[in-house]
Design a protein around this motif. Structure first.
Motif, PDB file in Angstrom:
ATOM      1  N   HIS A  50       0.835  -1.201   0.000  1.00 49.29           N
ATOM      2  CA  HIS A  50       0.000   0.000   0.000  1.00 49.29           C
ATOM      3  C   HIS A  50       0.868   1.249   0.000  1.00 49.29           C
ATOM      4  O   HIS A  50       0.575   2.211  -0.691  1.00 49.29           O
ATOM      5  N   SER A  51       1.966   1.202   0.761  1.00 55.35           N
ATOM      6  CA  SER A  51       2.925   2.308   0.785  1.00 55.35           C
ATOM      7  C   SER A  51       4.005   1.999  -0.252  1.00 55.35           C
ATOM      8  O   SER A  51       3.758   1.280  -1.209  1.00 55.35           O
ATOM      9  N   PHE A  77      -1.031   2.884  10.826  1.00 55.31           N
ATOM     10  CA  PHE A  77      -1.070   3.340   9.434  1.00 55.31           C
ATOM     11  C   PHE A  77      -1.789   2.288   8.576  1.00 55.31           C
ATOM     12  O   PHE A  77      -1.169   1.628   7.747  1.00 55.31           O
ATOM     13  N   ASP A  79      -3.783  -0.005   5.892  1.00 56.46           N
ATOM     14  CA  ASP A  79      -3.802   0.012   4.429  1.00 56.46           C
ATOM     15  C   ASP A  79      -5.181   0.331   3.870  1.00 56.46           C
ATOM     16  O   ASP A  79      -5.356   0.451   2.661  1.00 56.46           O
ATOM     17  N   ASP A  81      -6.541   3.165   4.746  1.00 58.19           N
ATOM     18  CA  ASP A  81      -6.493   4.631   4.747  1.00 58.19           C
ATOM     19  C   ASP A  81      -5.732   5.093   3.508  1.00 58.19           C
ATOM     20  O   ASP A  81      -4.526   4.886   3.396  1.00 58.19           O
ATOM     21  N   MET A  82      -6.434   5.730   2.589  1.00 55.67           N
ATOM     22  CA  MET A  82      -5.822   6.140   1.320  1.00 55.67           C
ATOM     23  C   MET A  82      -4.768   7.233   1.496  1.00 55.67           C
ATOM     24  O   MET A  82      -3.971   7.465   0.588  1.00 55.67           O
ATOM     25  N   SER A  83      -4.717   7.882   2.642  1.00 51.35           N
ATOM     26  CA  SER A  83      -3.670   8.892   2.854  1.00 51.35           C
ATOM     27  C   SER A  83      -2.284   8.249   2.936  1.00 51.35           C
ATOM     28  O   SER A  83      -1.274   8.939   2.793  1.00 51.35           O
ATOM     29  N   TYR A  84      -2.234   6.936   3.143  1.00 57.11           N
ATOM     30  CA  TYR A  84      -0.953   6.228   3.197  1.00 57.11           C
ATOM     31  C   TYR A  84      -0.607   5.539   1.873  1.00 57.11           C
ATOM     32  O   TYR A  84       0.439   4.902   1.770  1.00 57.11           O
ATOM     33  N   LYS A  85      -1.468   5.673   0.862  1.00 57.25           N
ATOM     34  CA  LYS A  85      -1.223   5.044  -0.434  1.00 57.25           C
ATOM     35  C   LYS A  85       0.064   5.601  -1.039  1.00 57.25           C
ATOM     36  O   LYS A  85       0.225   6.815  -1.192  1.00 57.25           O
ATOM     37  N   ILE A  87       2.880   6.124   0.180  1.00 55.96           N
ATOM     38  CA  ILE A  87       3.659   7.021   1.036  1.00 55.96           C
ATOM     39  C   ILE A  87       5.081   6.490   1.220  1.00 55.96           C
ATOM     40  O   ILE A  87       5.313   5.280   1.235  1.00 55.96           O
ATOM     41  N   ARG A  95       7.136   9.476  11.913  1.00 56.86           N
ATOM     42  CA  ARG A  95       5.952   9.523  12.789  1.00 56.86           C
ATOM     43  C   ARG A  95       6.105   8.557  13.960  1.00 56.86           C
ATOM     44  O   ARG A  95       5.725   8.871  15.091  1.00 56.86           O
TER      45      ARG A  95
END
Length: 177
Positions: A50-51, A77, A79, A81-85, A87, A95
């Motif tokens: 995902h990241s 974090f 997978d 959550d699209m904010s971590y796509k 990343i 973090r």
């Protein structure tokens, strides 16, 4: 497995230490970059995730979070959550560093091993160590990164994926005044 040790070294200070272990695996696929320890490594295959799927950094993050008894990177974090796509895992490591610092801990040392049949990783190890030490605000001497093959055995040996393990020691100095 997490151990908690307190060492009293004078009347007004003690050291608290915690040990954590991390493990991660990612599949090798075409049309992905191979990123390990924040270093882009030339190779015909990259890690799927995902990241950016930096298996080394994921294992290190899990060892730090494990030492703090705060779960794993999937909890922090997910997978889903699209904010971590896609990343950069070094951003996630920063973090985790902030989480660790907020708990009052510093890195004692990290010892990590990458399992990869190919490519040969020795030329990239020093840069990985430097990247990790910079993000964790610790001396590079506190970061050990090793690479090994599995002698063509298992999914790593068949070049289907890569794995990494990490052990970390966290330390906290407590003023008892």
């Amino acid at each position: 497995m997490i151990y908690f040790l307190e060492v009293e070294f004078c009347d007004y200070m003690e050291i608290s230490m915690r040990i954590g272990h991390g493990y991660d695996v990612h599949q090798l696929v075409e049309n992905r970059k191979l990123i390990l320890g924040g270093v882009e490594i030339p190779h015909k295959l990259g890690l799927l995730g995902h990241s950016d799927a930096d298996v080394l950094i994921h294992a290190i993050m899990d060892s730090i979070l494990g030492a703090l008894a705060l779960g794993d990177i999937g909890k922090h974090f997910p997978d889903t959550d699209m904010s971590y796509k896609d990343i950069d895992s070094m951003v996630l490591l920063a973090r985790v560093y902030n989480i660790m610092k907020n708990q009052g801990y510093d890195i004692g040392n990290i010892d990590a091993t990458i399992e990869a049949q190919l490519p040969k990783l020795a030329p990239f190890i020093d840069k990985m160590r430097t990247n990790i030490s910079n993000v964790l605000y610790t001396d590079v001497e506190n970061i050990s990164v090793k690479a090994t093959t599995t002698e063509k055995l298992g999914f790593v040996g068949r070049e289907e994926g890569m794995a990494a393990t990490s052990v970390c020691l966290l330390k906290k100095v407590i003023d008892k005044k």
